[in-house]
Scaffold this active site. Sequence first.
Site, mmCIF file in Angstrom:
data_model
loop_
_atom_site.group_PDB
_atom_site.id
_atom_site.type_symbol
_atom_site.label_atom_id
_atom_site.label_comp_id
_atom_site.label_asym_id
_atom_site.label_seq_id
_atom_site.Cartn_x
_atom_site.Cartn_y
_atom_site.Cartn_z
ATOM 1 N N CYS A 2 0.820 -1.209 0.000
ATOM 2 C CA CYS A 2 0.000 0.000 0.000
ATOM 3 C C CYS A 2 0.861 1.269 0.000
ATOM 4 O O CYS A 2 1.958 1.290 0.539
ATOM 5 C CB CYS A 2 -0.879 0.033 1.230
ATOM 6 S SG CYS A 2 -1.864 -1.443 1.410
ATOM 7 N N ARG A 27 5.089 -0.041 -6.085
ATOM 8 C CA ARG A 27 5.073 -0.830 -4.851
ATOM 9 C C ARG A 27 4.068 -1.979 -4.922
ATOM 10 O O ARG A 27 4.080 -2.858 -4.076
ATOM 11 C CB ARG A 27 4.711 0.066 -3.667
ATOM 12 C CG ARG A 27 5.756 1.143 -3.409
ATOM 13 C CD ARG A 27 5.257 2.125 -2.398
ATOM 14 N NE ARG A 27 5.148 1.533 -1.079
ATOM 15 C CZ ARG A 27 6.081 1.574 -0.156
ATOM 16 N NH1 ARG A 27 7.205 2.186 -0.410
ATOM 17 N NH2 ARG A 27 5.903 1.020 1.023
ATOM 18 N N TRP A 75 -3.151 -2.628 -1.417
ATOM 19 C CA TRP A 75 -2.790 -4.006 -1.753
ATOM 20 C C TRP A 75 -3.572 -4.862 -0.777
ATOM 21 O O TRP A 75 -3.323 -4.856 0.422
ATOM 22 C CB TRP A 75 -1.283 -4.192 -1.573
ATOM 23 C CG TRP A 75 -0.729 -5.476 -2.098
ATOM 24 C CD1 TRP A 75 -0.404 -5.770 -3.387
ATOM 25 C CD2 TRP A 75 -0.395 -6.636 -1.332
ATOM 26 N NE1 TRP A 75 0.105 -7.041 -3.470
ATOM 27 C CE2 TRP A 75 0.124 -7.597 -2.229
ATOM 28 C CE3 TRP A 75 -0.468 -6.966 0.020
ATOM 29 C CZ2 TRP A 75 0.553 -8.851 -1.821
ATOM 30 C CZ3 TRP A 75 -0.043 -8.215 0.431
ATOM 31 C CH2 TRP A 75 0.455 -9.141 -0.490
ATOM 32 N N ASN A 100 -1.696 2.172 5.960
ATOM 33 C CA ASN A 100 -0.853 1.033 5.569
ATOM 34 C C ASN A 100 -0.625 0.188 6.802
ATOM 35 O O ASN A 100 -0.433 0.729 7.901
ATOM 36 C CB ASN A 100 0.511 1.518 5.073
ATOM 37 C CG ASN A 100 0.438 2.155 3.714
ATOM 38 O OD1 ASN A 100 -0.623 2.203 3.107
ATOM 39 N ND2 ASN A 100 1.560 2.661 3.239
ATOM 40 N N GLY A 101 -0.573 -1.123 6.636
ATOM 41 C CA GLY A 101 -0.333 -2.007 7.782
ATOM 42 C C GLY A 101 -1.575 -2.818 8.092
ATOM 43 O O GLY A 101 -2.507 -2.890 7.276
ATOM 44 N N GLU A 483 18.385 -17.111 -7.596
ATOM 45 C CA GLU A 483 17.917 -15.769 -7.950
ATOM 46 C C GLU A 483 17.352 -15.764 -9.376
ATOM 47 O O GLU A 483 16.324 -15.133 -9.648
ATOM 48 C CB GLU A 483 19.080 -14.772 -7.794
ATOM 49 C CG GLU A 483 18.805 -13.361 -8.265
ATOM 50 C CD GLU A 483 17.636 -12.678 -7.567
ATOM 51 O OE1 GLU A 483 17.129 -13.194 -6.569
ATOM 52 O OE2 GLU A 483 17.215 -11.613 -8.059
ATOM 53 N N LYS A 487 13.557 -14.691 -10.361
ATOM 54 C CA LYS A 487 13.239 -13.646 -11.360
ATOM 55 C C LYS A 487 12.240 -14.191 -12.378
ATOM 56 O O LYS A 487 11.274 -13.537 -12.726
ATOM 57 C CB LYS A 487 14.488 -13.197 -12.119
ATOM 58 C CG LYS A 487 15.443 -12.249 -11.485
ATOM 59 C CD LYS A 487 14.944 -10.884 -11.187
ATOM 60 C CE LYS A 487 14.218 -10.837 -9.884
ATOM 61 N NZ LYS A 487 14.953 -10.531 -8.705
ATOM 62 N N GLU A 490 8.748 -14.687 -10.870
ATOM 63 C CA GLU A 490 8.114 -13.402 -10.531
ATOM 64 C C GLU A 490 7.479 -12.721 -11.739
ATOM 65 O O GLU A 490 6.364 -12.243 -11.653
ATOM 66 C CB GLU A 490 9.184 -12.423 -10.014
ATOM 67 C CG GLU A 490 9.416 -12.418 -8.543
ATOM 68 C CD GLU A 490 10.345 -11.283 -8.155
ATOM 69 O OE1 GLU A 490 11.484 -11.237 -8.647
ATOM 70 O OE2 GLU A 490 9.922 -10.447 -7.336
ATOM 71 N N HIS A 506 19.612 -36.771 -6.701
ATOM 72 C CA HIS A 506 18.888 -37.059 -5.450
ATOM 73 C C HIS A 506 17.400 -36.751 -5.579
ATOM 74 O O HIS A 506 16.715 -36.607 -4.581
ATOM 75 C CB HIS A 506 19.513 -36.284 -4.290
ATOM 76 C CG HIS A 506 20.949 -36.637 -4.074
ATOM 77 N ND1 HIS A 506 21.350 -37.832 -3.539
ATOM 78 C CD2 HIS A 506 22.083 -35.966 -4.389
ATOM 79 C CE1 HIS A 506 22.672 -37.889 -3.509
ATOM 80 N NE2 HIS A 506 23.141 -36.758 -4.022
ATOM 81 N N LYS A 605 6.373 -4.217 -4.080
ATOM 82 C CA LYS A 605 7.789 -3.880 -4.053
ATOM 83 C C LYS A 605 8.355 -3.957 -2.647
ATOM 84 O O LYS A 605 9.443 -4.450 -2.419
ATOM 85 C CB LYS A 605 7.991 -2.478 -4.631
ATOM 86 C CG LYS A 605 9.436 -2.027 -4.679
ATOM 87 C CD LYS A 605 10.213 -2.841 -5.684
ATOM 88 C CE LYS A 605 11.703 -2.521 -5.679
ATOM 89 N NZ LYS A 605 12.457 -3.589 -6.350
HETATM 90 C C1 AGP Z 1 12.811 -9.503 -5.561
HETATM 91 O O1 AGP Z 1 12.721 -9.533 -6.937
HETATM 92 C C2 AGP Z 1 11.571 -9.463 -4.842
HETATM 93 N N1 AGP Z 1 10.683 -8.493 -5.300
HETATM 94 C C3 AGP Z 1 11.592 -9.748 -3.358
HETATM 95 O O2 AGP Z 1 12.021 -11.052 -3.213
HETATM 96 C C4 AGP Z 1 12.438 -8.823 -2.451
HETATM 97 O O3 AGP Z 1 13.797 -9.023 -2.692
HETATM 98 C C5 AGP Z 1 12.086 -9.130 -0.982
HETATM 99 O O4 AGP Z 1 10.743 -8.824 -0.771
HETATM 100 C C6 AGP Z 1 12.954 -8.400 0.001
HETATM 101 O O5 AGP Z 1 12.816 -7.029 -0.121
HETATM 102 P P1 AGP Z 1 13.862 -6.031 0.514
HETATM 103 O O6 AGP Z 1 15.166 -6.257 -0.165
HETATM 104 O O7 AGP Z 1 13.287 -4.679 0.262
HETATM 105 O O8 AGP Z 1 13.933 -6.356 1.982
#
Ligand code: AGP
Length: 610
Positions: A2, A27, A75, A100-101, A483, A487, A490, A506, A605
Amino acid sequence: MCGIVGAVAERNVVEILLEGLKRLEYRGYDSAGVALLSSEGDLTRIRRTGKVQELVDAVSEGHAVGATGIAHTRWATHGGVTEANAHPHCSTERIAVVHNGIIENYLALREKLTEKGYQFTSDTDTETIAHTVHEELKAGKSLLRAVQDSVTQFHGAYGTVIMDKEDPSRVVVARSGSPLVIGLGLGENFIASDQLALLPVTRRFIFLEEGDVAEVTRREVTIFDKNGEPVEREVVESNIEHDAGDKAGYRHYMLKEIHEQPTVVRNTLQHRLDEQGLLPDIFGKGADAILKDVKHVQIIACGTSYHAGMTARYWLEQYANVSCSVEIASEFRYRKSVVHENSLLVTISQSGETADTLAALRLAKDLGYMSSLTICNVPGSSLVRESDLAFMTRAGAEIGVASTKAFTTQLTAFLMLTLAIGEHKEMSGDDKQSIVKALHSLPAKLEETLLINEGIEDLAEEFADKNHSLFLGRGDQYPIAMEGALKLKEISYIHAEAYASGELKHGPLALIDEEMPVIVVAPNNELLEKLKSNVEEVRARGGIMYVFADKNAAFKGDESMRVVNVPHCEQPIAPIIYTLPLQLLSYHVALIKGTDVDQPRNLAKSVTVE
Ligand code: AGP
């Protein structure tokens, strides 16, 4: 997650609020809304599900005027994505609130307020804030007092801005667990959950602290701490570029941010490293004295930042001879852990506001760590303010939800931390020289690596119709494979899993067929021959492979294997270099699939709630 924007001015603030919301779109959100108060006390509220543009269109159709206003991107947590659940929420058309929260005790509050005659029009926890404040106002209190007395009734997290139709000259804001920043203007003041939202109107910010409640008028900002005592907070001049939110001609923020990596890595190294090695105290004032005594490093993070921590473990143990554990913050915070002697707690976060990472840091403060260091990209963020030491990654604002440049600058920071701790351990002169040399070569090497973009575009064509994929790496490339898989899932929604390639037999070998592309990260290192055996295991079972390999690694492409040559680089920086082709692969696959690259579905975000 949010986003909040608010303003108290003399002019109509609707454009400022909408522009602020646009700048917070990155975000992640699913609905948006705005409420405006005119000087005559007319309250206008407009809300829409979907993109901010829907809200902008709706606003332009009506007559939305107000010199005081609040706006929000939501959100969904409590209640589905509907207009009725979108913020701002109102109480009896007098109070309007954005939040927010999560108010965790909202059900109990809701019951109590319903008994008092309040009618709820949404399923949200936020609506309880509006009615609680309204109830407090009934006792004849000022808005400030009413908010101060309301927040004592809330359990959970809030960054909230509240306005009262009967007094359009002010808003009251409260922060606990969700960041809020006040932007100072000339004869007008602003509020946001992220300074980026306010850069078009101000560069002077006050970051509220936990428990703060503040009254904001056009001319004054009065802040009270968690004990209700008046308090002065530092005014910080932001040096974030005003156009950080622009795409600079790129089709997506993600692509822009991938291409910014040589520059931001260079910035991260600048004035911190010379030909001999690190400059003093680059991890904060007095850091070297602390790092000298470190016997163990405990790294905590989430998502991509966690992968940076996983990579760092290989470096810290291999080069700096210091033991290291890495854990996901949401696990660490809910289990009993044993603290090693002279253990340094390191949190990593792009945003500095990730709820689990922040909670882990707060928990660790009572556990006996010798000190805490954060590697972070946002100055003034909660992690930076609450850690003993901070290292800023200088990646600049990262708008794409999928983290790219934040990750490679985190890795750069970790190589520097390896040097800083290694200085005091038995790090060999050769290792030190090799890391220093590799770091100096890094920006140029990243530039060279970006040139392989075209080959990757072709490869993405073959890949985009698949539903599953496997990423393989060994040693310090295993977290890079993780990673790469993150990506891809996501932004392209293709199921991707990463394995240390020694684990293939395994279990995962059972998955191999021509419908399961296998992506292999293959630099020319001491594990290359082992990796080649793993590649043969896949080939023997009819698997199709996409190998990102050092051009000297002698991989030969054929119908079962597409090889993309990656420029040769010094070994310590290979994980950073091999990250780029995987980012580009995900990007091109997502483009072909037509997904929302910068704002992938269901993701935010900055994850400021648990
Ligand atoms: C990465 O592509 C993600 N959007 C997500 O995993 C992100 O790295 C994670 O939420 C941690 O966020 P931060 O680095 O702001 O703590």
